[in-house]
Motif scaffolding. Structure first.
Motif, PDB file in Angstrom:
ATOM      1  N   UNK A   1     -12.171 -41.100 -25.521  1.00 19.99           N
ATOM      2  CA  UNK A   1     -10.719 -40.924 -25.407  1.00 19.99           C
ATOM      3  C   UNK A   1     -10.358 -40.069 -24.190  1.00 19.99           C
ATOM      4  N   UNK A   2     -11.171 -39.033 -23.910  1.00 20.25           N
ATOM      5  CA  UNK A   2     -10.941 -38.252 -22.686  1.00 20.25           C
ATOM      6  C   UNK A   2     -11.170 -39.105 -21.443  1.00 20.25           C
ATOM      7  N   UNK A   3     -12.150 -39.992 -21.501  1.00 23.31           N
ATOM      8  CA  UNK A   3     -12.376 -40.900 -20.371  1.00 23.31           C
ATOM      9  C   UNK A   3     -11.150 -41.773 -20.113  1.00 23.31           C
ATOM     10  N   UNK A   4     -10.469 -42.204 -21.203  1.00 23.83           N
ATOM     11  CA  UNK A   4      -9.238 -42.978 -21.050  1.00 23.83           C
ATOM     12  C   UNK A   4      -8.170 -42.167 -20.324  1.00 23.83           C
ATOM     13  N   UNK A   5      -8.051 -40.900 -20.704  1.00 18.17           N
ATOM     14  CA  UNK A   5      -7.058 -40.027 -20.069  1.00 18.17           C
ATOM     15  C   UNK A   5      -7.397 -39.840 -18.598  1.00 18.17           C
ATOM     16  N   UNK A   6      -8.681 -39.605 -18.318  1.00 20.61           N
ATOM     17  CA  UNK A   6      -9.111 -39.462 -16.921  1.00 20.61           C
ATOM     18  C   UNK A   6      -8.826 -40.732 -16.124  1.00 20.61           C
ATOM     19  N   UNK A   7      -9.056 -41.884 -16.752  1.00 23.78           N
ATOM     20  CA  UNK A   7      -8.805 -43.152 -16.056  1.00 23.78           C
ATOM     21  C   UNK A   7      -7.320 -43.313 -15.753  1.00 23.78           C
ATOM     22  N   UNK A   8      -6.458 -42.913 -16.703  1.00 25.56           N
ATOM     23  CA  UNK A   8      -5.011 -43.003 -16.466  1.00 25.56           C
ATOM     24  C   UNK A   8      -4.610 -42.080 -15.317  1.00 25.56           C
ATOM     25  N   UNK A   9      -5.193 -40.871 -15.312  1.00 23.77           N
ATOM     26  CA  UNK A   9      -4.895 -39.935 -14.228  1.00 23.77           C
ATOM     27  C   UNK A   9      -5.385 -40.510 -12.900  1.00 23.77           C
ATOM     28  N   UNK A  10      -6.562 -41.100 -12.912  1.00 15.64           N
ATOM     29  CA  UNK A  10      -7.101 -41.710 -11.700  1.00 15.64           C
ATOM     30  C   UNK A  10      -6.227 -42.849 -11.208  1.00 15.64           C
ATOM     31  N   UNK A  11      -5.707 -43.651 -12.150  1.00 15.99           N
ATOM     32  CA  UNK A  11      -4.838 -44.762 -11.762  1.00 15.99           C
ATOM     33  C   UNK A  11      -3.565 -44.235 -11.120  1.00 15.99           C
ATOM     34  N   UNK A  12      -3.003 -43.159 -11.690  1.00 21.36           N
ATOM     35  CA  UNK A  12      -1.800 -42.548 -11.101  1.00 21.36           C
ATOM     36  C   UNK A  12      -2.070 -42.014  -9.710  1.00 21.36           C
ATOM     37  N   UNK A  13      -3.209 -41.344  -9.560  1.00 21.79           N
ATOM     38  CA  UNK A  13      -3.580 -40.812  -8.239  1.00 21.79           C
ATOM     39  C   UNK A  13      -3.723 -41.953  -7.237  1.00 21.79           C
TER      40      UNK A  13
END
Length: 198
Positions: free
Chosen positions: A159-171
């Motif tokens: 689930x943290x990986x999902x959050x990191x991926x969303x942050x990465x997509x925004x970046x």
């Protein structure tokens, strides 16, 4: 991929592991995503029961995909499972009957395999029935494992990986704006800069 992501969120397996299994299954089952999801569940349950890691489950997926795509049953494909503690021999033999309706022995089944007389697709069906028969103890194993300490830890990590991926997509989206502006500026000014630098 959305379904795979949801499965990763609800099981002890990581998204990357499940997508890797999906790629391995694709040659045999890629035209039926529903069946692929069923197979991912089945392989995950079987792997949880048998103590297989991601690589071991990958070999099970490889065997099933090759059986399906070649429509041939070979010892090589069966051994990919047998060597990982899954009784593919016994499961396949139990699904076959002789002319009198008696279950074949493993030795008799292996003779049929060596003569190339067994369809790979039929073998996949037999193994699927074996893996999904509640009496064999595989069904629901991923769900049980997901409630263990290791399973919960893995789920939280996923689930943290999902959050990191969303942050990465925004970046990435924001950075693309900057890169586009940089390309535009360099396109307008590169000739002059090249002259200065030369």
């Amino acid at each position: 991929l959305g379904e795979v992501q949801q499965m990763a969120n609800l099981t002890p397996f990581q998204y990357e592991d499940l997508t890797a299994l999906s790629k391995v299954l694709a040659p045999g089952f890629g035209d039926d995503t529903g069946r692929m999801m069923e197979l991912l569940q089945m392989i995950g349950d079987t792997g949880s029961t048998s103590g297989l890691d991601a690589a071991g489950m990958g070999m099970v997926a490889t065997a099933l995909s090759r059986l399906e795509s070649t429509d041939k049953t070979t010892l090589e494909y069966l051994n990919l499972m047998q060597e990982r503690g899954i009784d593919a021999y016994g499961a396949l033999a139990a699904s076959l009957r002789d002319e009198e309706g008696n279950e074949l022995s493993v030795a008799e089944m292996l003779q049929l395999v060596s003569r190339g007389e067994l369809s790979g697709k039929d073998t996949v069906r037999a193994l699927t029935e074996y893996f999904t028969d509640p009496a064999n103890g595989f069904v629901g194993a991923m769900e049980e494992q997901s409630r263990t300490y290791a399973g919960l830890t893995s789920t939280v990590e996923g689930l943290w990986n999902n959050i990191d991926a969303a942050m990465g997509a925004g970046y990435t989206e924001k950075r693309k704006e900057g890169l586009t502006a940089e390309v535009d500026w360099l396109g307008e000014n590169s000739a002059g800069m090249e002259e200065i630098y030369s």
